[in-house]
Scaffold this active site. Sequence first.
Site, PDB file in Angstrom:
ATOM      1  N   LYS A  17      94.361 120.690  35.162  1.00  0.00           N
ATOM      2  CA  LYS A  17      95.203 121.652  35.873  1.00  0.00           C
ATOM      3  C   LYS A  17      94.354 122.672  36.652  1.00  0.00           C
ATOM      4  CE  LYS A  17      98.954 121.233  32.420  1.00  0.00           C
ATOM      5  NZ  LYS A  17      99.836 121.986  31.490  1.00  0.00           N
ATOM      6  N   TYR A  57     107.471 117.407  36.759  1.00  0.00           N
ATOM      7  CA  TYR A  57     108.005 118.120  35.589  1.00  0.00           C
ATOM      8  C   TYR A  57     109.537 118.068  35.559  1.00  0.00           C
ATOM      9  CZ  TYR A  57     103.496 120.166  34.117  1.00  0.00           C
ATOM     10  OH  TYR A  57     102.223 120.363  33.636  1.00  0.00           O
ATOM     11  N   THR A  99     100.534 122.131  22.632  1.00  0.00           N
ATOM     12  CA  THR A  99     100.786 122.730  23.939  1.00  0.00           C
ATOM     13  C   THR A  99     100.206 124.140  24.059  1.00  0.00           C
ATOM     14  OG1 THR A  99     102.803 121.424  24.137  1.00  0.00           O
ATOM     15  CG2 THR A  99     102.614 123.361  25.560  1.00  0.00           C
ATOM     16  N   ASN A 120      96.815 125.772  29.964  1.00  0.00           N
ATOM     17  CA  ASN A 120      96.272 124.994  28.849  1.00  0.00           C
ATOM     18  C   ASN A 120      95.485 123.782  29.334  1.00  0.00           C
ATOM     19  OD1 ASN A 120      98.380 123.477  29.731  1.00  0.00           O
ATOM     20  ND2 ASN A 120      99.558 123.554  27.828  1.00  0.00           N
ATOM     21  N   HIS A 123      97.245 118.213  31.461  1.00  0.00           N
ATOM     22  CA  HIS A 123      98.505 117.502  31.232  1.00  0.00           C
ATOM     23  C   HIS A 123      98.167 116.078  30.835  1.00  0.00           C
ATOM     24  CE1 HIS A 123     102.484 115.707  31.816  1.00  0.00           C
ATOM     25  NE2 HIS A 123     101.818 114.699  32.363  1.00  0.00           N
ATOM     26  N   GLU A 134     104.965 108.910  35.752  1.00  0.00           N
ATOM     27  CA  GLU A 134     104.013 109.892  36.279  1.00  0.00           C
ATOM     28  C   GLU A 134     102.888 109.218  37.072  1.00  0.00           C
ATOM     29  OE1 GLU A 134     104.777 112.880  32.457  1.00  0.00           O
ATOM     30  OE2 GLU A 134     102.795 112.005  32.765  1.00  0.00           O
TER      31      GLU A 134
HETATM   32  O1  CDP Z   1     102.013 119.739  28.246  1.00  0.00           O
HETATM   33  P1  CDP Z   1     102.808 119.440  26.999  1.00  0.00           P
HETATM   34  O2  CDP Z   1     103.480 118.086  27.050  1.00  0.00           O
HETATM   35  O3  CDP Z   1     102.001 119.650  25.765  1.00  0.00           O
HETATM   36  O4  CDP Z   1     103.955 120.556  26.910  1.00  0.00           O
HETATM   37  P2  CDP Z   1     105.437 120.606  27.516  1.00  0.00           P
HETATM   38  O5  CDP Z   1     106.323 121.188  26.477  1.00  0.00           O
HETATM   39  O6  CDP Z   1     105.841 119.288  28.087  1.00  0.00           O
HETATM   40  O7  CDP Z   1     105.315 121.682  28.680  1.00  0.00           O
HETATM   41  C1  CDP Z   1     104.718 121.344  29.903  1.00  0.00           C
HETATM   42  C2  CDP Z   1     103.814 122.465  30.342  1.00  0.00           C
HETATM   43  O8  CDP Z   1     104.611 123.607  30.628  1.00  0.00           O
HETATM   44  C3  CDP Z   1     102.838 122.981  29.284  1.00  0.00           C
HETATM   45  O9  CDP Z   1     101.668 122.175  29.205  1.00  0.00           O
HETATM   46  C4  CDP Z   1     102.538 124.383  29.785  1.00  0.00           C
HETATM   47  O10 CDP Z   1     101.557 124.377  30.810  1.00  0.00           O
HETATM   48  C5  CDP Z   1     103.873 124.788  30.398  1.00  0.00           C
HETATM   49  N1  CDP Z   1     104.670 125.684  29.539  1.00  0.00           N
HETATM   50  C6  CDP Z   1     104.897 126.994  29.951  1.00  0.00           C
HETATM   51  O11 CDP Z   1     104.425 127.394  31.008  1.00  0.00           O
HETATM   52  N2  CDP Z   1     105.657 127.832  29.165  1.00  0.00           N
HETATM   53  C7  CDP Z   1     106.203 127.410  28.019  1.00  0.00           C
HETATM   54  N3  CDP Z   1     106.928 128.239  27.275  1.00  0.00           N
HETATM   55  C8  CDP Z   1     105.990 126.076  27.597  1.00  0.00           C
HETATM   56  C9  CDP Z   1     105.217 125.237  28.377  1.00  0.00           C
HETATM   57 MG    MG Z   2     105.085 117.381  28.114  1.00  0.00          MG
END
Ligand code: CDP
Ligand code: MG
Length: 141
Positions: A17, A57, A99, A120, A123, A134
């Site tokens: 990212k 997303y 996450t 973080n 992705h 994707e």
């Molecule tokens: O990336 P991952 O699949 O672990 O998490 P996700 O629940 O699918 O969320 C996608 C991305 O959204 C996360 O990797 C974070 O960068 C972002 N995110 C955020 O900005 N605020 C949150 N409360 C949760 C996730």
């Molecule tokens: Mg995810």
Amino acid sequence: MLPHMNAPEERTLILLKPDAVARGLVGQLIARFEGKGLRIEEMQMRTLDAATADEHYAEHVDKSWYPSLRDFICSGPLVALMLAGDQAIDVVRGMIGATDGRQAAPGTIRGDFSLSNQANLVHASDSAASAARELKLFFPN
Ligand code: CDP
Ligand code: MG
């Protein structure tokens, strides 16, 4: 016969990212994946536009925090990778960690390098269906 000759191959989409690029962590992060034995099949640096972010997303576009995520993911160049290997999807999810970087286990990428639930670093596709969808978005050929 060598073990890898029997291994079922999987492909997964990884995004390093904009925070990973801005912090100069691209080389270290790719080294982790290569060190694990995953193969880079495609790699591209690009800056996402809002429409592409929304498509990538899709599952999150209605969430309250999505506008903030979209700003972040479009904020600068990222590096997209197609990684291949035995059980690559789950292996990479394990390597990146939870996450929220504050909760991710030490030894994972997020656990070692992130203190944020948004910035973080990485992705990674979370299932075979997500990976197929994707990868097609980022590497249509
Ligand atoms: O990336 P991952 O699949 O672990 O998490 P996700 O629940 O699918 O969320 C996608 C991305 O959204 C996360 O990797 C974070 O960068 C972002 N995110 C955020 O900005 N605020 C949150 N409360 C949760 C996730
Ligand atoms: Mg995810």
